[in-house]
Design a protein around this motif. Structure first.
Motif, PDB file in Angstrom:
ATOM      1  N   CYS A 152       0.846  -1.200   0.000  1.00 43.64           N
ATOM      2  CA  CYS A 152       0.000   0.000   0.000  1.00 43.64           C
ATOM      3  C   CYS A 152       0.878   1.245   0.000  1.00 43.64           C
ATOM      4  O   CYS A 152       0.634   2.188  -0.760  1.00 43.64           O
ATOM      5  CB  CYS A 152      -0.934   0.003   1.202  1.00 43.64           C
ATOM      6  N   CYS A 153       1.922   1.244   0.821  1.00 47.19           N
ATOM      7  CA  CYS A 153       2.850   2.388   0.849  1.00 47.19           C
ATOM      8  C   CYS A 153       3.540   2.544  -0.493  1.00 47.19           C
ATOM      9  O   CYS A 153       3.690   3.672  -0.991  1.00 47.19           O
ATOM     10  CB  CYS A 153       3.889   2.203   1.956  1.00 47.19           C
ATOM     11  N   GLN A 154       3.937   1.434  -1.084  1.00 47.45           N
ATOM     12  CA  GLN A 154       4.597   1.490  -2.392  1.00 47.45           C
ATOM     13  C   GLN A 154       3.648   2.053  -3.447  1.00 47.45           C
ATOM     14  O   GLN A 154       4.045   2.868  -4.279  1.00 47.45           O
ATOM     15  CB  GLN A 154       5.060   0.087  -2.816  1.00 47.45           C
ATOM     16  N   LEU A 205     -12.179  -9.734  -4.912  1.00 44.58           N
ATOM     17  CA  LEU A 205     -12.032  -8.932  -6.125  1.00 44.58           C
ATOM     18  C   LEU A 205     -12.540  -9.737  -7.311  1.00 44.58           C
ATOM     19  O   LEU A 205     -12.212 -10.901  -7.460  1.00 44.58           O
ATOM     20  CB  LEU A 205     -10.566  -8.555  -6.338  1.00 44.58           C
ATOM     21  N   ASP A 206     -13.330  -9.123  -8.149  1.00 47.01           N
ATOM     22  CA  ASP A 206     -13.952  -9.837  -9.253  1.00 47.01           C
ATOM     23  C   ASP A 206     -13.414  -9.341 -10.588  1.00 47.01           C
ATOM     24  O   ASP A 206     -14.166  -8.872 -11.432  1.00 47.01           O
ATOM     25  CB  ASP A 206     -15.469  -9.668  -9.187  1.00 47.01           C
ATOM     26  N   GLN A 207     -12.092  -9.394 -10.751  1.00 44.59           N
ATOM     27  CA  GLN A 207     -11.468  -9.011 -12.012  1.00 44.59           C
ATOM     28  C   GLN A 207     -10.331  -9.987 -12.313  1.00 44.59           C
ATOM     29  O   GLN A 207      -9.200  -9.757 -11.914  1.00 44.59           O
ATOM     30  CB  GLN A 207     -10.927  -7.581 -11.940  1.00 44.59           C
ATOM     31  N   PRO A 208     -10.638 -11.071 -12.984  1.00 43.72           N
ATOM     32  CA  PRO A 208      -9.612 -12.084 -13.223  1.00 43.72           C
ATOM     33  C   PRO A 208      -8.407 -11.576 -14.018  1.00 43.72           C
ATOM     34  O   PRO A 208      -7.330 -12.157 -13.942  1.00 43.72           O
ATOM     35  CB  PRO A 208     -10.351 -13.193 -13.986  1.00 43.72           C
ATOM     36  N   GLU A 209      -8.560 -10.467 -14.730  1.00 40.86           N
ATOM     37  CA  GLU A 209      -7.422  -9.933 -15.486  1.00 40.86           C
ATOM     38  C   GLU A 209      -6.399  -9.258 -14.584  1.00 40.86           C
ATOM     39  O   GLU A 209      -5.269  -9.032 -14.967  1.00 40.86           O
ATOM     40  CB  GLU A 209      -7.884  -8.981 -16.592  1.00 40.86           C
ATOM     41  N   GLY A 210      -6.807  -8.944 -13.353  1.00 40.35           N
ATOM     42  CA  GLY A 210      -5.883  -8.350 -12.385  1.00 40.35           C
ATOM     43  C   GLY A 210      -5.226  -9.437 -11.547  1.00 40.35           C
ATOM     44  O   GLY A 210      -5.728 -10.552 -11.449  1.00 40.35           O
ATOM     45  N   ASP A 211      -4.093  -9.106 -10.942  1.00 40.23           N
ATOM     46  CA  ASP A 211      -3.368 -10.041 -10.088  1.00 40.23           C
ATOM     47  C   ASP A 211      -3.590  -9.645  -8.636  1.00 40.23           C
ATOM     48  O   ASP A 211      -2.921  -8.750  -8.119  1.00 40.23           O
ATOM     49  CB  ASP A 211      -1.877 -10.026 -10.445  1.00 40.23           C
ATOM     50  N   ALA A 212      -4.544 -10.291  -7.980  1.00 42.71           N
ATOM     51  CA  ALA A 212      -4.905  -9.943  -6.608  1.00 42.71           C
ATOM     52  C   ALA A 212      -3.753 -10.143  -5.634  1.00 42.71           C
ATOM     53  O   ALA A 212      -3.732  -9.528  -4.573  1.00 42.71           O
ATOM     54  CB  ALA A 212      -6.116 -10.755  -6.160  1.00 42.71           C
ATOM     55  N   SER A 213      -2.774 -10.949  -5.983  1.00 36.88           N
ATOM     56  CA  SER A 213      -1.648 -11.193  -5.077  1.00 36.88           C
ATOM     57  C   SER A 213      -0.738  -9.976  -4.952  1.00 36.88           C
ATOM     58  O   SER A 213       0.144  -9.964  -4.086  1.00 36.88           O
ATOM     59  CB  SER A 213      -0.843 -12.410  -5.522  1.00 36.88           C
ATOM     60  N   VAL A 214      -0.942  -8.952  -5.783  1.00 37.60           N
ATOM     61  CA  VAL A 214      -0.136  -7.738  -5.690  1.00 37.60           C
ATOM     62  C   VAL A 214      -0.998  -6.512  -5.379  1.00 37.60           C
ATOM     63  O   VAL A 214      -0.551  -5.381  -5.521  1.00 37.60           O
ATOM     64  CB  VAL A 214       0.721  -7.490  -6.962  1.00 37.60           C
ATOM     65  N   TRP A 215      -2.248  -6.733  -4.938  1.00 34.74           N
ATOM     66  CA  TRP A 215      -3.135  -5.624  -4.592  1.00 34.74           C
ATOM     67  C   TRP A 215      -2.398  -4.684  -3.645  1.00 34.74           C
ATOM     68  O   TRP A 215      -1.683  -5.128  -2.775  1.00 34.74           O
ATOM     69  CB  TRP A 215      -4.405  -6.145  -3.901  1.00 34.74           C
ATOM     70  N   PRO A 216      -2.524  -3.362  -3.799  1.00 40.24           N
ATOM     71  CA  PRO A 216      -3.427  -2.576  -4.636  1.00 40.24           C
ATOM     72  C   PRO A 216      -2.946  -2.365  -6.071  1.00 40.24           C
ATOM     73  O   PRO A 216      -3.628  -1.755  -6.879  1.00 40.24           O
ATOM     74  CB  PRO A 216      -3.517  -1.238  -3.907  1.00 40.24           C
ATOM     75  N   PHE A 217      -1.741  -2.855  -6.389  1.00 38.91           N
ATOM     76  CA  PHE A 217      -1.314  -2.853  -7.795  1.00 38.91           C
ATOM     77  C   PHE A 217      -2.250  -3.773  -8.565  1.00 38.91           C
ATOM     78  O   PHE A 217      -2.875  -4.670  -7.992  1.00 38.91           O
ATOM     79  CB  PHE A 217       0.129  -3.345  -7.925  1.00 38.91           C
TER      80      PHE A 217
END
Length: 159
Positions: A83-85, A130-142
């Motif tokens: 989050c800070c990053q 999160l319901d966006q398979p195109e995103g990578d939830a393992s790097v949230w909020p990125f």
């Protein structure tokens, strides 16, 4: 829309909270909270999303620092550091979901006495939420791992 001033204020408050320099009450006072809390709000959705996630990490009935019983586990601390990053960068927040208050992303779960065979990790709970398979939830909020890697490279180049 990236609100650089609000992100800088949010990052400073979050870092001070993570470093146990301030209490949760101080954090709430320093963090540029959304408009609904009586302050001039930022249009940057990142501010709301990260505040909502961090809200799950502390007890809002008692003033405390993130130490002792309130210390974040390593997985949650990794998310907090991301989050800070993210706040340090000018990436747009691309996730559809930004409300993480009261969603069960707490720093720890109660023992279930074996009723639940395996408690999902915080990152698994985020991915399921999160319901966006195109995103990578393992790097949230990125949204993409590549954005996080670029951020890490930029940070190491600056140091």
């Amino acid at each position: 829309m990236v609100d650089r001033q609000a992100r800088d204020e949010a990052r400073a408050a979050l870092q001070r909270f993570l470093n146990c320099e301030i209490t949760n009450d101080d954090y709430e006072s320093e963090y540029p909270l959304p408009e609904l809390f009586g302050r001039k709000g930022s249009k940057d959705i990142t501010i709301k999303a990260i505040h909502g996630m961090s809200w799950n990490w502390f007890d809002d009935f008692n003033a405390h620092k993130l130490e002792g019983e309130y210390e974040l586990d390593s997985e949650t601390r990794e998310i907090a550091n991301r989050c800070c990053q993210f706040l340090a960068e000018n990436y747009e927040y691309e996730w559809h979901e930004s409300n993480f208050m009261s969603t069960g992303f707490t720093r720890s779960l109660l023992i279930t006495l074996g009723l639940i065979p395996r408690v999902p990790s915080v990152e698994e709970r985020i991915a399921n939420y999160l319901d966006q398979p195109e995103g990578d939830a393992s790097v949230w909020p990125f949204f993409r791992r590549s954005d996080l890697e670029v951020q890490k490279q930029n940070t190491s180049d600056r140091n």
